[in-house]
Design an enzyme around this catalytic site. Structure first.
Site, PDB file in Angstrom:
ATOM      1  N   TYR A 152     -23.287  22.431  25.895  1.00  0.00           N
ATOM      2  CA  TYR A 152     -22.051  23.226  25.959  1.00  0.00           C
ATOM      3  C   TYR A 152     -21.263  22.915  27.237  1.00  0.00           C
ATOM      4  O   TYR A 152     -20.050  22.696  27.189  1.00  0.00           O
ATOM      5  CB  TYR A 152     -22.405  24.707  25.891  1.00  0.00           C
ATOM      6  CG  TYR A 152     -21.217  25.644  25.841  1.00  0.00           C
ATOM      7  CD1 TYR A 152     -20.513  25.823  24.652  1.00  0.00           C
ATOM      8  CD2 TYR A 152     -20.818  26.356  26.966  1.00  0.00           C
ATOM      9  CE1 TYR A 152     -19.430  26.686  24.595  1.00  0.00           C
ATOM     10  CE2 TYR A 152     -19.743  27.218  26.920  1.00  0.00           C
ATOM     11  CZ  TYR A 152     -19.054  27.383  25.732  1.00  0.00           C
ATOM     12  OH  TYR A 152     -17.979  28.235  25.679  1.00  0.00           O
ATOM     13  N   LYS A 156     -17.492  21.243  27.491  1.00  0.00           N
ATOM     14  CA  LYS A 156     -16.353  21.908  28.126  1.00  0.00           C
ATOM     15  C   LYS A 156     -15.844  21.134  29.335  1.00  0.00           C
ATOM     16  O   LYS A 156     -14.630  21.137  29.616  1.00  0.00           O
ATOM     17  CB  LYS A 156     -16.742  23.337  28.523  1.00  0.00           C
ATOM     18  CG  LYS A 156     -17.080  24.233  27.331  1.00  0.00           C
ATOM     19  CD  LYS A 156     -15.936  24.312  26.339  1.00  0.00           C
ATOM     20  CE  LYS A 156     -16.228  25.286  25.204  1.00  0.00           C
ATOM     21  NZ  LYS A 156     -15.099  25.418  24.243  1.00  0.00           N
TER      22      LYS A 156
END
Length: 243
Positions: A152, A156
């Site tokens: 994740y 990002k």
């Protein structure tokens, strides 16, 4: 441009995406809500009650041809796309030593490649219009990392790089691209945490509370209508990353 904004929000049926859809609806926008399989019941009526209009555009943003079709259906419905909000994202949390290859690949595919797919296809429309705004949903995890979120955080962080490059490449045609980096929110992950962990997290936030969905949506709207801000990453984290 006169008339209502024409907005496409990926992952727009739930959570942050839903809050963004309702925020734009308050301004009378036409909102295309993308979800993978179905848009939750009642969202269209809620958007219309606020003064907006909604059309569902289903599809998987991680699939290049799906992304092209989502853009095509939005243009068919509204005539143009003024704002693209790349919000679709998934979680597959685990420590690196336990994370599977699929866990990593799937998160990158949706969170990062999906944003690329949508941006690429939307850009061809916005270039012809000579204007538009793209807002990417990043995260403080992409700025500082987070234990258990290698996939994740990487997605990002990559999205932040994509944001800055898109802003540089498309700015000459009046297209802005910015990112919002939320911190911990009242809803979602923090709801399942023990009181002890919640208090320890709150102690790291100077404002002393978790964020609200509406606060993220307000920032997205601000960036969508700002004409002279581009390539920026705005943290909405209560000061978390200051410490």
């Amino acid at each position: 441009m006169s008339g209502p904004l024409n907005v496409l929000i990926t992952g727009g049926g739930r959570g942050i995406g839903r809050a963004c859809a309702l925020r734009f609806a308050k301004e009378g926008a036409n909102v295309a809500v993308n979800e993978y399989a179905e848009v939750p019941d009642g969202l269209a009526e809620e958007i219309e009650s606020l003064g907006g209009k909604m059309v569902p555009v289903l599809g998987d943003v991680s699939v290049f041809t799906d992304a092209a079709r989502i853009i095509k259906e939005t243009v068919s419905a509204f005539g143009r796309i003024d704002v693209l909000v790349n919000n679709a994202g998934i979680l597959r949390d685990n420590l690196i030593i336990r994370m599977t290859e699929d866990d990593f690949d799937n998160v990158i595919a949706v969170n990062l490649k999906g944003a690329f797919n949508m941006t690429k296809h939307a850009a061809s429309v916005m270039l012809k219009q000579r204007g538009g705004a793209i807002v990417n949903m990043a995260s403080v995890a992409g700025l500082g990392g987070n234990i258990g979120q290698a996939n994740y955080s990487a997605s990002k962080a990559g999205l932040i790089g994509l944001t800055k490059t898109t802003a540089a490449e498309l700015g000459s045609r009046g297209i802005t691209c910015n990112a919002v980096a939320p911190g911990p929110l009242e809803v979602g992950m923090t709801e399942t945490l023990s009181d002890d962990i919640r208090q320890r997290m709150l102690a790291q936030i100077p404002l002393g509370r978790f964020g609200k969905l509406d606060e993220i949506a307000d920032t997205v709207y601000f960036l969508a209508v700002s004409k002279y801000i581009t390539g920026e990453v705005i943290r909405v984290d209560g000061g978390l990353m200051l410490l």
